[in-house]
Design a protein around this motif. Sequence first.
Motif, short mmCIF file in Angstrom:
data_model
loop_
_atom_site.label_atom_id
_atom_site.label_comp_id
_atom_site.label_asym_id
_atom_site.label_seq_id
_atom_site.Cartn_x
_atom_site.Cartn_y
_atom_site.Cartn_z
N ARG A 132 57.35 21.71 60.46
CA ARG A 132 57.39 20.67 61.48
C ARG A 132 56.95 19.47 61.12
O ARG A 132 55.68 19.42 60.72
CB ARG A 132 56.90 20.95 62.83
CG ARG A 132 57.41 20.61 64.01
CD ARG A 132 57.45 21.06 65.13
NE ARG A 132 56.19 21.78 65.48
CZ ARG A 132 56.16 23.31 66.00
NH1 ARG A 132 57.23 23.57 66.46
NH2 ARG A 132 55.29 23.94 66.14
N TYR A 133 57.73 18.27 60.85
CA TYR A 133 57.23 16.91 60.32
C TYR A 133 57.17 16.09 61.75
O TYR A 133 58.42 15.60 61.93
CB TYR A 133 57.73 16.48 59.39
CG TYR A 133 57.94 17.39 58.12
CD1 TYR A 133 57.14 17.10 57.06
CD2 TYR A 133 58.88 18.01 57.48
CE1 TYR A 133 56.96 17.95 55.67
CE2 TYR A 133 58.96 18.98 56.40
CZ TYR A 133 57.90 18.79 55.66
OH TYR A 133 58.27 19.47 54.75
N GLY A 134 56.15 15.78 62.30
CA GLY A 134 56.34 15.54 63.70
C GLY A 134 57.08 15.87 64.41
O GLY A 134 57.28 17.24 64.88
N GLU A 135 58.08 15.24 64.89
CA GLU A 135 59.36 16.02 65.80
C GLU A 135 60.46 16.65 64.98
O GLU A 135 61.15 17.18 65.67
CB GLU A 135 60.01 14.83 66.66
CG GLU A 135 59.19 14.40 68.00
CD GLU A 135 58.64 15.46 68.77
OE1 GLU A 135 59.42 15.94 69.27
OE2 GLU A 135 57.28 15.32 68.99
N LEU A 145 55.16 25.72 59.40
CA LEU A 145 54.05 24.69 58.66
C LEU A 145 54.14 23.37 59.37
O LEU A 145 55.32 22.72 59.06
CB LEU A 145 54.42 24.76 57.24
CG LEU A 145 54.55 26.19 56.68
CD1 LEU A 145 54.79 26.35 55.13
CD2 LEU A 145 53.06 27.11 56.85
N GLU A 146 53.15 22.80 60.01
CA GLU A 146 53.06 21.53 60.40
C GLU A 146 52.43 20.61 59.58
O GLU A 146 51.33 20.75 58.82
CB GLU A 146 52.21 21.56 61.82
CG GLU A 146 52.84 22.39 62.69
CD GLU A 146 52.64 21.93 64.29
OE1 GLU A 146 52.26 20.94 64.47
OE2 GLU A 146 52.64 23.03 64.97
N CYS A 147 53.30 19.60 59.22
CA CYS A 147 52.72 18.53 58.36
C CYS A 147 52.96 16.95 59.13
O CYS A 147 54.00 16.77 59.34
CB CYS A 147 53.35 18.31 57.00
SG CYS A 147 52.87 17.33 55.85
N ALA A 148 51.67 16.31 59.26
CA ALA A 148 51.78 14.89 59.74
C ALA A 148 51.96 14.11 58.54
O ALA A 148 51.24 13.83 57.70
CB ALA A 148 50.56 14.63 60.39
N ALA A 149 53.27 13.64 58.51
CA ALA A 149 53.79 12.90 57.32
C ALA A 149 54.10 11.45 57.88
O ALA A 149 54.56 11.04 58.68
CB ALA A 149 55.17 13.48 56.98
N SER A 150 53.62 10.56 57.09
CA SER A 150 53.92 9.01 57.21
C SER A 150 54.53 8.75 55.96
O SER A 150 54.51 8.86 54.53
CB SER A 150 52.66 8.42 57.70
OG SER A 150 52.09 8.09 56.14
N GLY A 151 55.69 7.49 56.14
CA GLY A 151 56.70 7.05 55.03
C GLY A 151 57.45 8.12 54.46
O GLY A 151 58.02 7.71 53.49
N LEU A 152 57.68 9.03 55.08
CA LEU A 152 58.58 10.15 54.45
C LEU A 152 59.83 10.30 55.11
O LEU A 152 59.82 10.20 56.50
CB LEU A 152 57.78 11.51 54.63
CG LEU A 152 58.54 12.75 54.19
CD1 LEU A 152 59.06 12.93 52.80
CD2 LEU A 152 57.88 14.05 54.55
N VAL A 153 61.07 10.50 54.57
CA VAL A 153 62.30 10.86 55.19
C VAL A 153 62.26 12.30 55.10
O VAL A 153 62.52 12.71 53.83
CB VAL A 153 63.43 10.24 54.55
CG1 VAL A 153 64.81 10.76 55.28
CG2 VAL A 153 63.38 8.86 54.42
#
Length: 311
Positions: A132-135, A145-153
């Motif tokens: 899960r990358y955000g939503e 596995l949760e990952c707060a990702a920024s700038g990522l597609v």
Amino acid sequence: MTTAEAYAEFGRREARGVSPTYERLSHAVAQDDAVLALLDALPPAKRQPNLLFSVVRWLGGRVDDPAAFHDFTVTHWPAVKAELLTRATQTNESGRCAVLLPVLAALPQPLALLEVGASAGLCLYPDRYAYRYGEHKVGSGEPVLECAASGLVPPTRVPQVVWRAGLDLNPLDVTDPGDVSWLDALIWPEHAHRRARLRAAAAVAAADPPLLLRGDLVDDLPALAARAPADATLVVFHTSVLYQVPPPRREEFVRLVRELPGHWVANEAPEVLRHDGLPDPPDDAMHNVLALDGRPLAWARGHGQAMTWFG
Ligand SMILES: C[S@@+](CC[C@H](N)C(=O)[O-])C[C@H]1O[C@@H](n2cnc3c(N)ncnc32)[C@H](O)[C@@H]1O
């Protein structure tokens, strides 16, 4: 860096905001002359905070009360010392697959995965976990596995893995309860979610154990790489391993891995594997750099809980 400084640094840079128990304890040990003197009689690699705290917990000592920790460590020093000398920090964090996934999913499929410093091999199953990358959700099953990702597609699918193999100086066996209890002791006290993740990932690995060989990431890599199927993309990868490898051997490993066919994915601290022209990290917490074939792509938090993709 003195041992006291190393404990204070661990509290400030690794434990702060992640484990209040270890943050408090590491600052207490940094001022505990008796425990520091005991540690200083050991080889430097055996003085690490994470190793000491895990051994004391594994032996039944308390880490939530610095005074009780001090008494246990000093009173039981022969047993603590014996475990420090035989054990190593081999934390196997399947959560790091959330950092690897965007790179692995973008490579030509199918993949032959070869992990050096694999511990119990839990990072060899990026295709079996959910993310899960955000939503944004990818994959199915457990663990998620949760990952707060920024700038990522974020990737839209998991990779196709047709071969998985690992090398480790001391491979751990997910079907051995003793090895799993040591992996559990390595997880930081408050991290119930990581304990649940370990159990779920260990069940995935135990159902289809990987090829895990005892060996060194320089000496034994070529022979294992030669066993990968030729019709798959070979990916040699490692996460949080090279800090345990002496610098000249790191350089030999980098030279060797660049000569192999396929791709090389690294997720290591920037002090350990250097890259030119890195942007500033998002904050002063400890970060790894995710890199493909030596090209840095993102900052990644240690357990895969967040990543900041470079612009
Ligand atoms: C901190 S653990 C990380 C495990 C796994 N990569 C992960 O991210 O969950 C580092 C692992 O590297 C292994 N290791 C250290 N030096 C090594 C070497 N020279 N060759 C092979 N494995 C090594 C250790 O035994 C340990 O299992």
